[in-house]
Design a protein around this motif. Structure first.
Motif, PDB file in Angstrom:
ATOM      1  N   ASN B 265     -16.486  37.026  45.540  1.00 15.02           N
ATOM      2  CA  ASN B 265     -16.519  38.307  44.901  1.00 15.02           C
ATOM      3  C   ASN B 265     -15.173  38.928  44.571  1.00 15.02           C
ATOM      4  N   TYR B 266     -14.510  39.389  45.589  1.00 18.27           N
ATOM      5  CA  TYR B 266     -13.413  40.317  45.345  1.00 18.27           C
ATOM      6  C   TYR B 266     -12.191  39.965  46.151  1.00 18.27           C
ATOM      7  N   ALA B 270      -9.831  45.158  46.305  1.00 16.05           N
ATOM      8  CA  ALA B 270     -10.876  45.560  45.365  1.00 16.05           C
ATOM      9  C   ALA B 270     -12.160  45.907  46.120  1.00 16.05           C
ATOM     10  N   LYS B 274     -13.985  49.458  46.201  1.00 15.63           N
ATOM     11  CA  LYS B 274     -15.391  49.606  45.794  1.00 15.63           C
ATOM     12  C   LYS B 274     -16.193  50.320  46.881  1.00 15.63           C
ATOM     13  N   SER B 450      -9.471  44.589  39.880  1.00 12.46           N
ATOM     14  CA  SER B 450     -10.568  43.851  39.237  1.00 12.46           C
ATOM     15  C   SER B 450     -10.768  44.462  37.860  1.00 12.46           C
TER      16      SER B 450
END
Lengths: 74, 461
Positions: B265-266, B270, B274, B450
């Motif tokens: 994912n990240y 990030a 989030k 991102s």
């Protein structure tokens, strides 16, 4: 006929014997004849096992007595 | 005062029914059930079950009954925050519900009562635990009577669990087709031969199916006073079913999503950003309930549930739902309910007149909907136009916290790698245009490190 069916129908059960015990269910849910009868079979077998367990001490001492008598006779 | 409305799913059992009046849910207890209701309360069974968290508590209400001619009492049950169905539960949820049912039956027998039905629909998840919601499920046990609900229990719980454990976990979807549980004869045929080596499965599924086949058309000929099934045998039966259920195991191995967060994912910054943004949006909206769509293992659902907000975490991967539920159990989480739902084909209205089991959308709606890393799967993975996605989300809840994943994102690229890019309107502008037809955009926050963007939206009046 597979063997399960054989057990369920012919060997363990004598249908006439069991049907005498089948009672019209008063509950709103249909318990199903097969499920009802299976519980009767379970009851017979498990019930017999309970009896054996209950008298196991007596059975054991009877067998032991038999065995030791044999021994003394020898 | 609004007129009483009888709930359409509540019609089979003559003991009583559910109705609503002035927005409150009540259950009418009919006179026909009086003896059993009094025994439930008088024997101490009700107290013992509610104190142990096995049963939904209720209070006796002064409200006028819906059908006075039949009525003994009106009770007001505690509300369950979300009604879910067994075809939406993961393996361990169905297993927990099965074991709870057996534990209840064991206590009932010891109090001189018995469960007269063993339906999975009588169990709901309340504060993270399976509880019996149907107060009228008990009857006074008559010495020697077999367990009326034995077949139903096997059909609703043991059969689907055995198929999930031995064949494929997705087979619990058969419960959508067979609302009164899986036919035992079908289950016996689908299960591998080695299940006959397990004595409890041999007895309760294979021999049970054979016995049903043999005696399906035989009727009772004469009533008898012979009562052959003793309470000890019934308790043995419960123990045997318990060992059958406990012996069934399933663990997610390779799932599409279970390692998603960890693997793809990240960057950590990030992900942290989030989390902060979602938390801030939740604090701003202050929803009473949250639905997290495409929740995976519930990483973001917990931002809501740990604020004490009741949260339903939907995912289409049974492995992710299973892992999510296991974490709920391990940590004693009370505000999170993981459910297995495919959003491209959510649970429909089912049953008699299509009124017995409600569709997902008919059951409830959310204060806020979380749709994180989801829109590209619906729009590109499933070819759903963005306007349709927006319309669907506006049906689900008033507030929307949604992440836009652009086409340049590696995850979106992955979806496009073997197909033509026919999604010309899948741009940030196209996304905003589509969603503004149904929502007002209240905040737009790019996620650091991102290309993704997080939105807070409110459904337009």
């Amino acid at each position: 006929m597979n063997w399960e069916r054989l057990i369920a129908s012919e060997v363990v059960l004598t249908p006439g014997l069991w049907f005498g015990w089948l009672k019209r269910a008063v509950a709103y849910l249909d318990p199903g004849s097969g499920s009802y009868i299976l519980q009767l079979i379970i009851a017979a077998i498990v019930g017999a096992a309970f009896v054996v367990r209950m008298y196991w001490g007596k059975i054991k001492s009877f067998l032991q007595g038999l065995f030791s008598r044999k021994k003394t006779e020898e | 005062m609004t007129p009483h409305q009888r709930l359409p799913a509540s019609f089979r059992d003559p003991s009583g029914f559910l109705f609503s009046a002035d927005g409150i849910l009540y259950r009418q207890v009919n006179t026909i059930y009086r003896e059993h209701y009094d025994c439930l309360i008088g024997s101490g069974l009700y107290q013992s079950l509610t104190e142990a968290g096995f049963m939904l508590p209720h209070t006796e209400a002064d409200t006028a009954p819906s059908e006075p001619a039949l009525a003994y009492k009106v009770i007001q049950p505690e509300l369950v925050p979300f009604i879910s169905y067994p075809y939406e539960w993961s393996f361990s949820q169905l297993k927990a519900a099965a074991l709870a049912t057996l534990a209840i039956q064991r206590r009932a027998l010891k109090s001189g009562m018995s469960l007269k039905d063993g339906s999975a629909y009588n169990i709901q998840f309340q504060r993270g635990r399976p509880v019996l919601i149907d107060t009228l499920s008990f009857e006074r046990h008559r010495e020697g009577e077999p367990w009326t609900a034995y077949r139903q229990f096997c059909q609703h719980f043991l059969a689907p669990l055995a198929l999930m454990a031995y064949c494929d976990v997705r087979l619990n979807q058969l419960l959508r087709v067979y609302l009164d549980g899986l036919p035992l004869e079908l289950t016996s045929r689908l299960l591998p031969a080695r299940t006959r080596l397990s004595f409890p499965l041999l007895l309760h599924l294979h021999l049970h199916a054979a016995s049903e086949r043999r005696y399906a058309r035989q009727l009772a000929h004469k009533p008898s006073h012979n009562r052959p099934v003793s309470k000890e045998v019934l308790l043995w039966l419960i123990g045997s079913l318990e060992s059958a259920i406990r012996g069934l195991r399933w663990a997610p191995t390779q799932t599409d999503w279970a390692n998603y967060a960890a693997e793809h994912n990240y960057r950590p910054e990030a992900l942290e950003h989030k989390r902060q943004l979602v938390s801030a949006f939740l604090d701003r909206v202050q929803p009473r309930t949250v639905w997290d769509l495409g929740a995976n293992v519930g990483q973001f659902s917990r931002l809501a549930s740990q604020r004490g907000v009741f949260t339903v975490a939907f995912d289409l991967d049974p492995g992710a739902v299973e892992l999510n539920y296991r974490q709920c159990v391990a940590e004693g989480e009370q505000h999170l309910l993981p459910l297995w739902v495919d959003l491209t084909n959510p649970s429909p209205n089912l049953g008699w007149r299509n009124e017995e089991r409600f569709s997902l959308l008919r059951r409830a709606s959310a204060g806020a909907v979380l749709a994180l890393a989801l829109v590209h799967h619906l729009a590109i993975g499933n070819n759903v136009p963005l306007e349709e996605v927006a319309k669907f989300f506006s049906d689900l809840g008033a507030a929307l916290i949604i992440e836009f994943v652009p086409k340049t994102d590696p995850q979106t690229q992955r979806l496009l790698v073997v197909r033509d890019d026919i999604f010309l309107s899948y741009t940030q502008e196209g996304f905003e245009r589509a969603f503004q037809e149904y929502f007002t955009i209240q905040a737009v926050e790019p996620i650091r490190e991102s290309e993704r963007i997080l939105y807070l939206m409110q459904r337009s009046a």
